[in-house]
Scaffold this motif. Structure first.
Motif, PDB file in Angstrom:
ATOM      1  N   PHE A 112       1.772  16.277  14.785  1.00 28.18           N
ATOM      2  CA  PHE A 112       2.605  15.134  15.140  1.00 28.18           C
ATOM      3  C   PHE A 112       2.877  14.327  13.874  1.00 28.18           C
ATOM      4  O   PHE A 112       1.949  13.980  13.153  1.00 28.18           O
ATOM      5  N   ALA A 113       4.129  14.057  13.600  1.00 27.68           N
ATOM      6  CA  ALA A 113       4.545  13.281  12.425  1.00 27.68           C
ATOM      7  C   ALA A 113       3.835  13.759  11.160  1.00 27.68           C
ATOM      8  O   ALA A 113       3.127  12.993  10.515  1.00 27.68           O
ATOM      9  N   PRO A 114       4.026  15.026  10.784  1.00 28.53           N
ATOM     10  CA  PRO A 114       3.293  15.574   9.643  1.00 28.53           C
ATOM     11  C   PRO A 114       3.539  14.849   8.328  1.00 28.53           C
ATOM     12  O   PRO A 114       2.692  14.880   7.443  1.00 28.53           O
ATOM     13  N   GLY A 115       4.651  14.168   8.171  1.00 30.37           N
ATOM     14  CA  GLY A 115       4.925  13.463   6.930  1.00 30.37           C
ATOM     15  C   GLY A 115       4.357  12.055   6.866  1.00 30.37           C
ATOM     16  O   GLY A 115       4.416  11.400   5.839  1.00 30.37           O
ATOM     17  N   ASN A 116       3.786  11.589   7.963  1.00 26.28           N
ATOM     18  CA  ASN A 116       3.267  10.222   8.027  1.00 26.28           C
ATOM     19  C   ASN A 116       1.791  10.227   7.636  1.00 26.28           C
ATOM     20  O   ASN A 116       0.923  10.486   8.463  1.00 26.28           O
ATOM     21  N   THR A 117       1.515   9.917   6.386  1.00 22.12           N
ATOM     22  CA  THR A 117       0.143  10.003   5.879  1.00 22.12           C
ATOM     23  C   THR A 117      -0.773   8.931   6.453  1.00 22.12           C
ATOM     24  O   THR A 117      -1.983   9.115   6.459  1.00 22.12           O
ATOM     25  N   GLY A 118      -0.244   7.838   6.963  1.00 21.54           N
ATOM     26  CA  GLY A 118      -1.087   6.773   7.509  1.00 21.54           C
ATOM     27  C   GLY A 118      -1.360   6.895   8.993  1.00 21.54           C
ATOM     28  O   GLY A 118      -2.109   6.105   9.564  1.00 21.54           O
ATOM     29  N   ARG A 119      -0.771   7.896   9.622  1.00 17.27           N
ATOM     30  CA  ARG A 119      -0.901   8.028  11.078  1.00 17.27           C
ATOM     31  C   ARG A 119      -2.344   8.256  11.526  1.00 17.27           C
ATOM     32  O   ARG A 119      -2.793   7.694  12.519  1.00 17.27           O
ATOM     33  N   ASN A 120      -3.072   9.094  10.813  1.00 15.20           N
ATOM     34  CA  ASN A 120      -4.448   9.394  11.201  1.00 15.20           C
ATOM     35  C   ASN A 120      -5.314   8.136  11.168  1.00 15.20           C
ATOM     36  O   ASN A 120      -6.111   7.898  12.076  1.00 15.20           O
ATOM     37  N   ALA A 121      -5.140   7.323  10.143  1.00 12.06           N
ATOM     38  CA  ALA A 121      -5.894   6.065  10.050  1.00 12.06           C
ATOM     39  C   ALA A 121      -5.508   5.124  11.193  1.00 12.06           C
ATOM     40  O   ALA A 121      -6.362   4.417  11.740  1.00 12.06           O
TER      41      ALA A 121
END
Length: 152
Positions: A112-121
């Motif tokens: 999901f949203a692989p380019g969004n580096t802050g999503r996991n946080a």
């Protein structure tokens, strides 16, 4: 949908590991290769959400997670947290969120949203409160009177 119905129902009742054990048993008895099940589950995941059939969508997410794609576990976390297609069980959602974000932290490919580096946080912050954080409480205000309407 029908083949995964019992496993989807188990989401609301059993711990994550027990649910995945049941799904892995299903995989072993299915007679299909993991690659074939993976492809089918990805198609069914899309179709399940498109036609608003949560048994199909959740069953597909469970298959993908059981096949080693832990990032899909986030789906079960969201559904359990909000009660969409499952009973609302935020307590059970935490293990699904934790496994998904840990897998991503360890290098799993985001789904999901692989380019969004802050999503996991963001998922981690939203799902897990810091120690000592006050829980949000919602109070329902009783109605002081019933509404009245004038008809002329």
């Amino acid at each position: 949908g029908p083949a995964m119905r019992d496993h989807v129902a188990a989401l609301s009742l059993e711990e994550r590991d027990a649910v995945l054990e049941g799904v892995r048993s299903f995989v072993m008895q299915s007679g299909q290769s993991p690659a074939q099940l993976d492809g089918t589950a990805k198609i069914c995941l899309s179709v399940g959400y498109r036609i608003d059939n949560m048994t199909v969508a959740l069953g597909s997410g469970l298959l993908l997670t059981a096949l080693g794609q832990e990032a899909y576990g986030e789906l079960m976390g969201h559904h359990l947290n909000e009660g969409f297609g499952t009973t609302r069980r935020p307590d059970l959602a935490l293990a699904w969120y934790d496994a998904a974000v840990t897998a991503l932290d360890n290098g799993a490919e985001p789904v999901f949203a692989p380019g969004n580096t802050g999503r996991n946080a963001l998922i981690r912050k939203a799902a897990f409160r810091s120690p000592g954080a006050k829980a949000r409480t919602e109070t329902v205000q009783p109605a002081s009177s019933l509404p009245t309407f004038a008809l002329e």
